[in-house]
Design a protein around this motif. Structure first.
Motif, PDB file in Angstrom:
ATOM      1  N   ALA A 169       4.890  -0.252   9.621  1.00 29.99           N
ATOM      2  CA  ALA A 169       5.179  -1.457  10.388  1.00 29.99           C
ATOM      3  C   ALA A 169       5.769  -2.532   9.479  1.00 29.99           C
ATOM      4  O   ALA A 169       5.328  -2.726   8.344  1.00 29.99           O
ATOM      5  CB  ALA A 169       3.909  -1.966  11.046  1.00 29.99           C
ATOM      6  N   VAL A 170       6.780  -3.239   9.993  1.00 29.85           N
ATOM      7  CA  VAL A 170       7.410  -4.328   9.265  1.00 29.85           C
ATOM      8  C   VAL A 170       7.607  -5.507  10.225  1.00 29.85           C
ATOM      9  O   VAL A 170       7.356  -5.407  11.430  1.00 29.85           O
ATOM     10  CB  VAL A 170       8.775  -3.910   8.664  1.00 29.85           C
ATOM     11  CG1 VAL A 170       8.604  -2.804   7.640  1.00 29.85           C
ATOM     12  CG2 VAL A 170       9.741  -3.465   9.769  1.00 29.85           C
ATOM     13  N   LEU A 171       8.049  -6.637   9.670  1.00 29.36           N
ATOM     14  CA  LEU A 171       8.413  -7.816  10.449  1.00 29.36           C
ATOM     15  C   LEU A 171       7.297  -8.243  11.416  1.00 29.36           C
ATOM     16  O   LEU A 171       6.144  -8.331  11.021  1.00 29.36           O
ATOM     17  CB  LEU A 171       9.732  -7.561  11.177  1.00 29.36           C
ATOM     18  CG  LEU A 171      10.963  -7.431  10.253  1.00 29.36           C
ATOM     19  CD1 LEU A 171      12.153  -6.861  11.014  1.00 29.36           C
ATOM     20  CD2 LEU A 171      11.312  -8.773   9.650  1.00 29.36           C
TER      21      LEU A 171
ATOM     22  N   ILE B 216       3.456  -2.174  -0.081  1.00 27.02           N
ATOM     23  CA  ILE B 216       2.891  -1.436   1.048  1.00 27.02           C
ATOM     24  C   ILE B 216       1.375  -1.465   0.944  1.00 27.02           C
ATOM     25  O   ILE B 216       0.811  -1.334  -0.151  1.00 27.02           O
ATOM     26  CB  ILE B 216       3.382   0.035   1.049  1.00 27.02           C
ATOM     27  CG1 ILE B 216       4.917   0.075   1.061  1.00 27.02           C
ATOM     28  CG2 ILE B 216       2.819   0.794   2.244  1.00 27.02           C
ATOM     29  CD1 ILE B 216       5.470   1.452   0.727  1.00 27.02           C
ATOM     30  N   VAL B 217       0.706  -1.653   2.073  1.00 26.91           N
ATOM     31  CA  VAL B 217      -0.752  -1.674   2.105  1.00 26.91           C
ATOM     32  C   VAL B 217      -1.206  -0.999   3.387  1.00 26.91           C
ATOM     33  O   VAL B 217      -0.464  -0.955   4.380  1.00 26.91           O
ATOM     34  CB  VAL B 217      -1.270  -3.135   2.021  1.00 26.91           C
ATOM     35  CG1 VAL B 217      -0.883  -3.926   3.270  1.00 26.91           C
ATOM     36  CG2 VAL B 217      -2.766  -3.197   1.785  1.00 26.91           C
TER      37      VAL B 217
ATOM     38  N   PRO C 276       0.030   2.062   7.718  1.00 30.55           N
ATOM     39  CA  PRO C 276       0.820   1.536   6.602  1.00 30.55           C
ATOM     40  C   PRO C 276       1.676   0.366   7.079  1.00 30.55           C
ATOM     41  O   PRO C 276       2.402   0.462   8.072  1.00 30.55           O
ATOM     42  CB  PRO C 276       1.689   2.723   6.191  1.00 30.55           C
ATOM     43  CG  PRO C 276       1.844   3.527   7.439  1.00 30.55           C
ATOM     44  CD  PRO C 276       0.575   3.343   8.237  1.00 30.55           C
ATOM     45  N   VAL C 277       1.571  -0.760   6.371  1.00 31.68           N
ATOM     46  CA  VAL C 277       2.340  -1.957   6.717  1.00 31.68           C
ATOM     47  C   VAL C 277       2.813  -2.615   5.423  1.00 31.68           C
ATOM     48  O   VAL C 277       2.282  -2.338   4.342  1.00 31.68           O
ATOM     49  CB  VAL C 277       1.504  -2.970   7.529  1.00 31.68           C
ATOM     50  CG1 VAL C 277       1.031  -2.368   8.834  1.00 31.68           C
ATOM     51  CG2 VAL C 277       0.320  -3.469   6.718  1.00 31.68           C
ATOM     52  N   THR C 278       3.794  -3.474   5.536  1.00 34.95           N
ATOM     53  CA  THR C 278       4.188  -4.259   4.374  1.00 34.95           C
ATOM     54  C   THR C 278       3.086  -5.260   4.036  1.00 34.95           C
ATOM     55  O   THR C 278       2.338  -5.710   4.908  1.00 34.95           O
ATOM     56  CB  THR C 278       5.506  -5.010   4.646  1.00 34.95           C
ATOM     57  OG1 THR C 278       5.454  -5.638   5.937  1.00 34.95           O
ATOM     58  CG2 THR C 278       6.691  -4.067   4.607  1.00 34.95           C
ATOM     59  N   THR C 279       2.984  -5.607   2.756  1.00 34.47           N
ATOM     60  CA  THR C 279       1.974  -6.566   2.306  1.00 34.47           C
ATOM     61  C   THR C 279       2.218  -7.920   2.967  1.00 34.47           C
ATOM     62  O   THR C 279       3.318  -8.200   3.462  1.00 34.47           O
ATOM     63  CB  THR C 279       2.046  -6.741   0.787  1.00 34.47           C
ATOM     64  OG1 THR C 279       3.345  -7.258   0.454  1.00 34.47           O
ATOM     65  CG2 THR C 279       1.800  -5.439   0.060  1.00 34.47           C
ATOM     66  N   PRO C 280       1.211  -8.795   2.978  1.00 35.16           N
ATOM     67  CA  PRO C 280       1.437 -10.122   3.559  1.00 35.16           C
ATOM     68  C   PRO C 280       2.628 -10.856   2.942  1.00 35.16           C
ATOM     69  O   PRO C 280       3.414 -11.476   3.665  1.00 35.16           O
ATOM     70  CB  PRO C 280       0.119 -10.845   3.282  1.00 35.16           C
ATOM     71  CG  PRO C 280      -0.906  -9.755   3.313  1.00 35.16           C
ATOM     72  CD  PRO C 280      -0.225  -8.587   2.659  1.00 35.16           C
TER      73      PRO C 280
END
Length: 226
Positions: A2-4, A50-51, A57-61
């Protein structure tokens, strides 16, 4: 992954605009065509960007904010930044990392002014919107989440406070539907009365007040003159 907008929602950030489709990252060599309800973005992400959150799995804050905030309107961007700080998803010192990661993107020029006023004390997107209008209008509040000692005993906390005028001016971001909760309406009125007895002028702002730029700041300025 997941992003954005989708990554921000997985992290639990508030103030993220609603979108109908899920935003995901794909490798550079993959097609950008997503499936039904999916928007695919080619992203080259480092391992430290990535976290895993709840098994997803998502981009970090930091990377999420760097990707997302340049795409948002300023009032939306500040709300998301405030929320990330309030939730402890990143520290104030990491705001510089957000600016660095956002550099060179379309809309990156809008990020730094928001980073300069982002504040972990903001407790709702509406508070962020009210505060941004005040900052733009030259009437930035002196305090957030200011605690007041009431004449009848006890304490009250107000969202925004201006303390340097002839009398204090307090503002509340009223996002609740008090008409469906009579007990809350009575408590709010009683507290407003106590604050008035303490010599303060209390303003209440709703989402509608923030839709016209400058309206909140204008009312605060008029309160100083009353």
């Amino acid at each position: 992954m997941a992003v954005l907008h989708s990554a921000a929602r997985v992290h639990g950030m508030r103030g993220v605009p609603r979108v109908e489709r899920v935003h995901v990252a794909t490798p550079d060599t993959a097609s950008r065509r997503g499936g039904p309800g999916i928007v695919a973005h080619r992203r080259r992400l480092r391992a430290d960007e990535i976290v895993m959150v709840d098994g997803l799995p998502v981009t970090t804050p930091v990377r999420t904010l760097a990707d997302l905030v340049p795409r948002l309107r300023p009032e939306e961007g500040l709300a998301v930044l405030d929320s990330a700080l309030h939730l402890g998803l990143l520290e104030a010192a990491e705001l510089a990392d957000v600016e660095h990661a956002a550099a060179g993107r379309p809309g990156a020029g809008r990020v730094r002014p928001l980073l300069e006023i982002a504040d972990a004390r903001a407790e709702s997107p509406l508070e962020s919107r009210v505060r941004l209008d005040c900052v733009r209008g030259g009437v930035a509040p002196d305090e957030l989440q200011h605690e007041v000692v009431l004449p009848g005993g006890g304490r009250a906390r107000v969202d925004l406070a201006w303390l340097t005028g002839l009398r204090p001016v307090f503002a509340e971001a009223d996002g609740a539907d008090v008409h469906s909760r009579p007990d809350a309406l009575f408590r709010d009125r009683a507290r407003a009365n106590e604050l008035a007895l303490a010599g303060a002028l209390v303003l209440r702002f709703t989402w509608h007040d923030t839709l016209r730029r400058g309206r909140v700041a204008e009312l605060v300025r008029r309160a100083f003159q009353s």
